[in-house]
Structures are given as C-alpha cells and as structure tokens.
Design a protein around this motif. Structure first.
Motif, PDB file in Angstrom:
ATOM      1  N   VAL A 198      83.544  -6.687 108.369  1.00  0.00           N
ATOM      2  CA  VAL A 198      82.386  -5.783 108.457  1.00  0.00           C
ATOM      3  C   VAL A 198      82.258  -4.990 107.169  1.00  0.00           C
ATOM      4  O   VAL A 198      83.251  -4.452 106.656  1.00  0.00           O
ATOM      5  CB  VAL A 198      82.516  -4.793 109.641  1.00  0.00           C
ATOM      6  CG1 VAL A 198      81.289  -3.880 109.715  1.00  0.00           C
ATOM      7  CG2 VAL A 198      82.711  -5.518 110.968  1.00  0.00           C
ATOM      8  N   LEU A 199      81.028  -4.924 106.655  1.00  0.00           N
ATOM      9  CA  LEU A 199      80.682  -3.973 105.600  1.00  0.00           C
ATOM     10  C   LEU A 199      79.785  -2.906 106.215  1.00  0.00           C
ATOM     11  O   LEU A 199      78.802  -3.235 106.888  1.00  0.00           O
ATOM     12  CB  LEU A 199      79.961  -4.658 104.436  1.00  0.00           C
ATOM     13  CG  LEU A 199      80.876  -5.502 103.542  1.00  0.00           C
ATOM     14  CD1 LEU A 199      81.001  -6.913 104.089  1.00  0.00           C
ATOM     15  CD2 LEU A 199      80.346  -5.534 102.121  1.00  0.00           C
ATOM     16  N   HIS A 200      80.167  -1.649 106.043  1.00  0.00           N
ATOM     17  CA  HIS A 200      79.394  -0.521 106.563  1.00  0.00           C
ATOM     18  C   HIS A 200      78.767   0.182 105.373  1.00  0.00           C
ATOM     19  O   HIS A 200      79.492   0.666 104.499  1.00  0.00           O
ATOM     20  CB  HIS A 200      80.335   0.409 107.343  1.00  0.00           C
ATOM     21  CG  HIS A 200      79.665   1.597 107.955  1.00  0.00           C
ATOM     22  ND1 HIS A 200      80.369   2.679 108.422  1.00  0.00           N
ATOM     23  CD2 HIS A 200      78.350   1.877 108.182  1.00  0.00           C
ATOM     24  CE1 HIS A 200      79.521   3.574 108.917  1.00  0.00           C
ATOM     25  NE2 HIS A 200      78.294   3.114 108.779  1.00  0.00           N
ATOM     26  N   ASN A 201      77.454   0.183 105.325  1.00  0.00           N
ATOM     27  CA  ASN A 201      76.749   0.757 104.180  1.00  0.00           C
ATOM     28  C   ASN A 201      77.254   0.150 102.867  1.00  0.00           C
ATOM     29  O   ASN A 201      77.422   0.848 101.861  1.00  0.00           O
ATOM     30  CB  ASN A 201      76.874   2.278 104.178  1.00  0.00           C
ATOM     31  CG  ASN A 201      76.218   2.884 105.415  1.00  0.00           C
ATOM     32  OD1 ASN A 201      75.203   2.373 105.896  1.00  0.00           O
ATOM     33  ND2 ASN A 201      76.784   3.952 105.940  1.00  0.00           N
ATOM     34  N   GLY A 202      77.535  -1.149 102.916  1.00  0.00           N
ATOM     35  CA  GLY A 202      77.961  -1.874 101.717  1.00  0.00           C
ATOM     36  C   GLY A 202      79.435  -1.747 101.389  1.00  0.00           C
ATOM     37  O   GLY A 202      79.888  -2.297 100.385  1.00  0.00           O
ATOM     38  N   VAL A 203      80.190  -1.041 102.233  1.00  0.00           N
ATOM     39  CA  VAL A 203      81.611  -0.806 101.967  1.00  0.00           C
ATOM     40  C   VAL A 203      82.443  -1.640 102.951  1.00  0.00           C
ATOM     41  O   VAL A 203      82.192  -1.605 104.166  1.00  0.00           O
ATOM     42  CB  VAL A 203      81.945   0.693 102.150  1.00  0.00           C
ATOM     43  CG1 VAL A 203      83.423   0.960 101.916  1.00  0.00           C
ATOM     44  CG2 VAL A 203      81.093   1.541 101.206  1.00  0.00           C
ATOM     45  N   LEU A 204      83.438  -2.348 102.436  1.00  0.00           N
ATOM     46  CA  LEU A 204      84.289  -3.167 103.303  1.00  0.00           C
ATOM     47  C   LEU A 204      85.100  -2.271 104.236  1.00  0.00           C
ATOM     48  O   LEU A 204      85.866  -1.414 103.782  1.00  0.00           O
ATOM     49  CB  LEU A 204      85.239  -4.027 102.467  1.00  0.00           C
ATOM     50  CG  LEU A 204      86.145  -4.959 103.291  1.00  0.00           C
ATOM     51  CD1 LEU A 204      85.342  -6.066 103.962  1.00  0.00           C
ATOM     52  CD2 LEU A 204      87.249  -5.545 102.419  1.00  0.00           C
ATOM     53  N   VAL A 205      84.928  -2.468 105.532  1.00  0.00           N
ATOM     54  CA  VAL A 205      85.639  -1.629 106.505  1.00  0.00           C
ATOM     55  C   VAL A 205      86.482  -2.437 107.487  1.00  0.00           C
ATOM     56  O   VAL A 205      87.401  -1.895 108.116  1.00  0.00           O
ATOM     57  CB  VAL A 205      84.668  -0.706 107.278  1.00  0.00           C
ATOM     58  CG1 VAL A 205      84.119   0.382 106.357  1.00  0.00           C
ATOM     59  CG2 VAL A 205      83.524  -1.496 107.901  1.00  0.00           C
ATOM     60  N   GLN A 206      86.187  -3.705 107.643  1.00  0.00           N
ATOM     61  CA  GLN A 206      87.029  -4.606 108.444  1.00  0.00           C
ATOM     62  C   GLN A 206      87.197  -5.869 107.624  1.00  0.00           C
ATOM     63  O   GLN A 206      86.206  -6.515 107.273  1.00  0.00           O
ATOM     64  CB  GLN A 206      86.372  -4.942 109.806  1.00  0.00           C
ATOM     65  CG  GLN A 206      86.097  -3.737 110.693  1.00  0.00           C
ATOM     66  CD  GLN A 206      87.359  -3.120 111.290  1.00  0.00           C
ATOM     67  OE1 GLN A 206      88.463  -3.655 111.170  1.00  0.00           O
ATOM     68  NE2 GLN A 206      87.199  -1.982 111.942  1.00  0.00           N
TER      69      GLN A 206
END
Ligand code: MG
Length: 251
Positions: A198-206
């Motif tokens: 998952v990318l959240h707002n373009g940031v890798l989070v998962q």
C-alpha cells in the motif's frame, strides 16, 4: 536400469510429499496482541501535495464521480450512497457497497476523505476490503490516536502502516494498493497466503506484507478457502466518509 528408475521415482515421491504437506509461510504476529496499544505508533511523515492520478488506459473505472453503476449493496439492491460534487459519501447505516465485478490480483487506486468528527475508531471509519475479506483501514489518523493496527492504512488487526502519512480530516487522500490474492488447493487448504503493498498519499506504508488471514475485529481468524475472484467492498461504519476517483487494473 530398473533400480535407477525406482530410485528416481522414490526421490521424486519424497520431494513431492513435503511440498504438499508444507504449511505456507505465514508470519507470526504473536509478539503483538490484536489491537495492542503497546505496539509503537508509526512515525509521522507529511505527504507531498495531492496529485490526481487519472485511470490509465487498461484500468476499469469503478467510480468516476457521476454514478454508482459499478456498485451494489450486499442485498443486491442498487448502491444508495450519496453522490455529490464528483464524490460518493457513505450513507450511514445503508450498508457496505460492493463492486458488481469480481477481482483477484489487482492494482487499485482509491481517493477518500474523512469527516472532521469523532475520535479513535469513530473518526471517519470506513475501509477498502479486497476480495470482500481483507481490509485496508480508512480512518482519520491525523492527530487522532488509536491502536496502531487499526489506524489509517493499517491492514486491520494485523499490520500498522510503516509510517503515518495521513492528511488532516476533510482533505483528500489516496491509496494505491497492490494485492495478490491467496491461493487454495482443491481440498480448500491454503497454498499461498495473500500479499499486500500500500502507498498512502504516495508514501510506502505496507511493503508486500503477508496477511495472516481474513480481517477480524479483536481476532486474527485463519484463512478460509474462497473463490479466485470476489468483489471489492467499501465499508459503511456509520460515518459519512467520502470516496472519489476509484479505478482498478487486473494483474
Ligand atoms: Mg474500517
């Protein structure tokens, strides 16, 4: 010659047995209880400017801001969530909505915005359920603390995000999700667990995490065999969270 042949057959047979009986590598999350408040809060990261990512040519558009033609309630009644100004909004207590189409492995883009109300798990709670089973949590997690495995961009009950890249409530945020479905053999045994990035707002989070099984509340239930393709679900958690620009690429 015969002995050589027999040997090969035996070796092949031995090699095949452990492969069939092998338990797929599902990580143990035993270090942390489900919804463990002792689990560290992910560090804060301020995302860059919101950039609209329009659907590429091979995407299936699930919501373009104008209609809910691709969606349905569990009852199979037409989706009754509110449409306004290019977004849809959860109609509280109307029930979750599901895609009419079914999907397995996907790249999914979703934009969402929570209301600025409530606290903890009651601040804009919704969710994106892959295969109607595995939830990527939607929540206002900007200056709103909850158990880390239940905040925005968590894989609910299993994995907190690597960082908290949330924008404030009422602002648009994005998820880009890459989901690899679980595989089961004909007897219904798990042969390959599901994996999620998952990318959240373009940031890798998962980062390609291995799911332990379906999403549960206060539990981590084991896998149960299901179809190779199932609908994507958006959760109605009784709060008027909004969605827009939803598209999917089948992988
Ligand atoms: Mg939720």
């Amino acid at each position: 010659m015969f002995r050589k042949f027999a040997l090969i057959v035996t070796v092949a047979g031995l090699a095949a047995v452990p492969a069939r009986a092998q338990t797929p590598a599902i990580p143990s999350l035993d270090d942390w209880d489900v919804h463990d408040l002792e689990r560290p809060q992910p560090p804060l990261v301020t995302p860059g400017e919101m950039v609209l990512i329009p659907p590429p040519s091979d995407a299936i558009v699930l919501f373009d801001g104008t209609n809910l033609d691709e969606w349905i309630h569990r009852t199979e009644e037409p989706a009754s969530w509110i449409i306004r100004d290019g977004y849809m909004e959860v109609r509280p207590s109307s029930g979750a909505i599901l895609t009419k189409r079914s999907f397995g492995d996907v790249q999914l883009h979703v934009e969402w915005a929570t209301p600025n109300s409530g606290e903890g798990q009651d601040s804009g709670n919704s969710g994106v359920y892959l295969m109607n089973t595995y939830e990527v949590q939607v929540l206002n997690s900007h200056e709103n603390v909850t158990y880390p495995d239940g905040q925005a961009a968590s894989l609910y009950g299993q994995y907190p995000p690597l960082v908290n890249a949330s924008r404030p409530a009422e602002q648009w945020q994005s998820y880009d999700i890459i989901f690899r479905r679980p595989h089961f053999d004909e007897a219904g045994n798990l042969t390959q667990p599901a994996r999620v990035t998952v990318l959240h707002n373009g940031v890798l989070v998962q980062d390609n995490v291995i799911l332990t099984g379906p999403t549960g509340h206060r539990s981590r239930p084991p896998y149960r065999a299901h179809a190779d393709a199932l609908p994507i679900q958006l959760q109605d958690h009784n709060e008027p969270t909004r969605y827009r620009n939803i598209w999917v690429r089948e992988l």
